[in-house]
Enzyme design. Structure first.
Site, mmCIF file in Angstrom:
data_model
loop_
_atom_site.group_PDB
_atom_site.id
_atom_site.type_symbol
_atom_site.label_atom_id
_atom_site.label_comp_id
_atom_site.label_asym_id
_atom_site.label_seq_id
_atom_site.Cartn_x
_atom_site.Cartn_y
_atom_site.Cartn_z
ATOM 1 N N GLY A 246 0.862 -1.053 -0.098
ATOM 2 C CA GLY A 246 0.056 0.040 0.294
ATOM 3 C C GLY A 246 0.812 1.363 0.053
ATOM 4 C CG PHE A 247 4.228 1.291 -0.458
ATOM 5 C CD1 PHE A 247 5.232 0.788 0.682
ATOM 6 C CD2 PHE A 247 4.224 0.557 -1.585
ATOM 7 C CE1 PHE A 247 5.913 -0.528 0.457
ATOM 8 C CE2 PHE A 247 5.077 -0.517 -1.729
ATOM 9 C CZ PHE A 247 5.874 -1.183 -0.906
ATOM 10 C CB ILE A 473 -0.205 -3.533 4.216
ATOM 11 C CG1 ILE A 473 0.853 -2.821 4.786
ATOM 12 C CG2 ILE A 473 -1.520 -2.990 4.671
ATOM 13 C CD1 ILE A 473 0.751 -1.310 4.515
ATOM 14 N N GLY A 474 1.676 -6.679 4.066
ATOM 15 C CA GLY A 474 2.826 -7.234 3.651
ATOM 16 C C GLY A 474 3.923 -7.186 4.667
ATOM 17 C CD GLU A 697 5.419 5.755 7.472
ATOM 18 O OE1 GLU A 697 5.464 6.469 8.385
ATOM 19 O OE2 GLU A 697 4.195 5.510 6.754
HETATM 20 MO MO1 MOS Z 1 1.870 5.452 5.404
HETATM 21 S S1 MOS Z 1 2.366 6.913 3.965
HETATM 22 O O1 MOS Z 1 0.894 6.247 6.523
HETATM 23 O O2 MOS Z 1 0.566 3.951 4.825
#
Ligand code: MOS
Length: 737
Positions: A246-247, A473-474, A697
């Protein structure tokens, strides 16, 4: 469970399962292709129909007429939904966009029609028969041209900071500083380029809707879609058990979900809609490109006396700023500071969250500036950063960092990477035709606290079931949640079944802003704490001195099998973690030091990353294997940011030309050498009972700048406009060996 005082010793500290490198429990499903993704719910819906989204071919204006007669008559077509036949849907959470409905077009490839047919191919073929007329207005799409008309804007995620954040007197400090820097840096628009597109399967039954979709945060999507459809939340069930990346692109609801729901309703059968890959860049969201001006002043010893950071980006009217100055607020000390952002209007896809929003592009600029400043001062760039460390929030010095070990990251990294072998004279190291250099950058990213709930059940056979609407999400959510429940209840990880991503389960933090792991496991910690109390009461123990281990519950010399507590039926506990003011009292953040060695072909300018190292300080690491994967994935993204990634605007028509994976370059395996990751071990008791912080992140923050700084060290060429493609080096390479 309300978390408002620093965590003491608790069952997680045993770290018999948490903190260990467990392989993904969902791994086999993924690699055998049997994890059911949103578009593939053959198990859940019979006889689906297929939707094809038609995107606007103008960037700004109005749809005046849609002639759908030919499309409606085409083979297999069941319905054509046009935007003129629907009211504009209200924008969902964290976005200003109308995803469908109404005549107004705000960006290229905005959805203007959905063709629904019995097969995907029939829908696609019929879509080309639509005739759509527009009244178009000129699109504003060149950031440099629009920047002079920009307006000051606040940081939506940093409401405590003034729009113009000034401390001391930057201008006077810069005028007095013996060494200064004043440079501008550019970061481009980026697209998320996740593997799985936005995709939804929707089915209505008796006025209630079920959607299987690719969502990072289940409750945000559910609320947004319910609002767009005018549906009560209770009448909308959302399932998102597996997500192919997703990122940030799937943090907010996109048009696939709304259109699948509308399409299914129109044809009276389930409907599947995926955003076609070439639509994603312009129909979806982007990381907004920035122009950043940074000014630094320092004394001769390399102590920063002034930091000024101004960033401008463009977005749709009413939308948000990319908070590029956010890391600069907190990463370095300096008595005089001046930070601000401005927003220009651009009629492009909405600028919105992408992995480490704010920090990633901000540090791409700031950490080159720090490298340049170190060079001007004649100080080693590692030493320069260490000299300017701060242990307090520079704006509110009484507010300390809970745990901050950036210096240790830098020192340990320099040692492990062999930084001492770096030649500080740029362009002085060669290996045949390659010029070789090393670069460093610091990383910083906030640690965000979000309420998060979970349910846990002790079954009669001794197994544990965990249910929460948290997503994976992985990243490894399934695995770390299983580890948490196993540790809390004293059972092996194999005895835990984790079910995620269903709006029928307790509402969790979801996956975003690197807040998923710490908050979701803390919510489960809360539920397990309740279950432990129930079990202890059933077995006649005082929960205060009871130990759960090896399937037994023990206090003093007495023990009983955990199983005995459930002999009359399963025991269920549900709770959520909520937070007090510990994140106001302390700055909670994660840190990194990124090191890169890059070789540049002295004749062609070809750049090859040879090796990288990240040293990460992010509290307790819940699972070193999945955490490492997060960091090496992020470092890979950093290489992409440094050397490849950029959406290119067609300024005539106002859209991103390279809107597919053929034209938008991201690193592939051959671009990435061995990446090394070291985690510091500093659990953060202020962050949560898990003592963990974000990990998803921080690995991106600073990574691109480390590569950029290595290119400079290799060649002597300073590129301030990302990505650093070879054309920016070619004319300036030192050719004579
Ligand atoms: Mo992250 S940009 O908050 O999925």
């Amino acid at each position: 469970m309300h978390f408002d005082t620093s965590a003491g010793r608790n069952p997680i500290d045993a770290q018999t399962i948490v903190g260990r490198p467990h392989r993904r429990i969902d791994g086999a499903l993924k690699v055998t292709g049997t994890a059911p993704y949103a578009y593939e719910r053959h198990d859940a819906v019979a006889d689906p129909t297929y939707g094809w989204i038609v995107g606007a071919s103008i960037a700004r204006g109005r749809v005046t007429r849609i002639d759908a007669a030919a499309a409606r008559a085409a083979p297999g077509v069941l319905a054509v939904l046009t935007t003129l036949e629907y009211d504009a849907a209200p924008p969902g959470f964290r976005t200003t966009l109308t995803l469908f409905g109404g005549a107004e077009v705000r960006h290229y490839h905005q959805a203007v029609a959905l063709v629904v047919a019995g097969t995907f191919e029939e829908a696609r073929a019929a879509a080309h028969l639509l005739r759509i007329d527009y009244d178009s207005e000129p699109a504003r799409c060149d950031l440099a041209a629009e920047a002079p008309k920009s307006e000051p804007i606040a940081d939506r995620d940093g409401p405590d900071y003034p729009v113009v954040d000034r401390i001391g007197d930057v201008e006077a400090a810069l005028a007095a500083a013996p060494v200064t820097l004043d440079e501008s840096y550019g970061t481009p628009d980026q697209t998320h380029a996740m593997m799985e597109p936005h995709a939804t399967t929707a089915a209505w039954r008796d006025g209630k809707l079920t959607i299987w979709t690719s969502a990072q945060v289940v409750s945000w999507h559910r609320n947004s879609l319910a609002q767009a459809l005018g549906l009560a939340k209770e009448d909308l069930r959302l399932e998102a058990p597996f997500i192919g990346g997703g990122f940030g692109s799937k943090l907010i609801m996109r048009s696939d979900a709304l259109l699948a729901a509308l399409g299914a309703k129109a044809v009276g059968r389930p409907c599947k809609v995926a955003l076609q890959r070439p639509l994603i860049a312009n129909n979806g969201t982007r990381r907004a490109g920035t122009i950043q001006r940074i000014r630094l002043g320092a004394d001769r010893d390399g102590r920063l006396t002034a930091i000024a950071h101004h960033s401008v980006n463009g977005n749709l009217p009413g939308a948000f700023a990319e908070a590029a100055v956010a890391p600069t607020r907190l990463i370095y000390a300096a008595p005089n500071r001046d930070l601000s952002m401005r927003l220009a209007t651009l009629d492009l896809a909405e600028g919105n969250d992408m992995r480490a929003p704010g920090e990633a592009p901000g540090l791409m600029a700031l950490e080159i500036a720090m490298d340049e400043m170190a060079e001007r001062l004649g100080i080693d760039p590692v030493a320069f950063r260490i000299r300017n460390d701060t242990q307090v929030d520079p704006r509110r010095p009484q507010r300390r960092f809970s745990e901050r070990h950036l210096i240790e990251c830098l020192e340990l990294g320099a040692d492990r990477f062999g930084w001492a072998r770096r030649n500080p004279v740029p362009g002085s190291v060669s290996d045949g035709r390659w010029l070789v250099g090393m670069g460093v950058a610091a990383g910083f990213r906030q640690n965000l606290l979000m309420p998060s709930g979970a349910r846990v059940r002790l079954e009669q056979d001794g197994r544990l079931s965990v249910e929460t609407d948290m997503t994976d999400i992985g990243t490894g959510s399934y695995t770390i949640l299983a580890q948490t429940a196993a540790e809390m209840m004293g059972v092996p990880i194999e005895a835990v079944t984790v079910r995620l991503g269903d709006s029928d389960y307790p509402e969790a933090a979801g996956s975003g802003g690197q807040f998923g792991a710490n908050n979701a496991t803390s919510g489960l910690y809360a539920a397990c704490t309740t279950l432990r109390a129930t079990v202890a009461a059933r077995l006649g123990f005082d929960v205060e001195d009871v130990v759960f281990a090896d399937g037994m519950v023990t206090a003093g010399r007495r023990s009983a099998p955990l199983l005995d507590a459930a002999k009359d039926g399963p025991l269920t506990a549900e709770d959520r973690i909520t937070y007090g003011d510990l994140d106001k009292e302390f700055v909670q953040a994660t840190f990194g030091a990124q090191f890169a060695e890059v070789a540049v072909d002295r004749f062609t300018g070809e750049m090859r990353v040879r090796r990288m190292l990240a040293v990460i300080d992010a509290g307790r690491v819940l699972n070193p294997l999945t955490a490492r994967s997060q960091v090496i994935g992020a470092m890979t993204m950093g290489v992409g940011s440094a050397l490849m990634e950029a959406l290119v605007v067609d300024t005539r028509h106002g859209f991103f030309i390279n809107h597919d994976l053929g034209g938008y370059e991201v690193p592939v395996h051959a671009d990435i050498p061995h990446l090394d990751v070291v985690f510091l071990d500093h659990p953060d008791p202020v962050s949560s009972p898990m003592k963990a912080k974000g990990i998803g992140e921080i690995g991106l923050c600073g990574a691109a700048a480390a590569v950029a700084n290595a290119v400079h060290n290799a060649t002597g060429i300073r590129v301030r406009d990302y990505p650093i493609t070879l054309d920016k080096l070619l004319d300036r390479l030192p050719r004579v060996a």
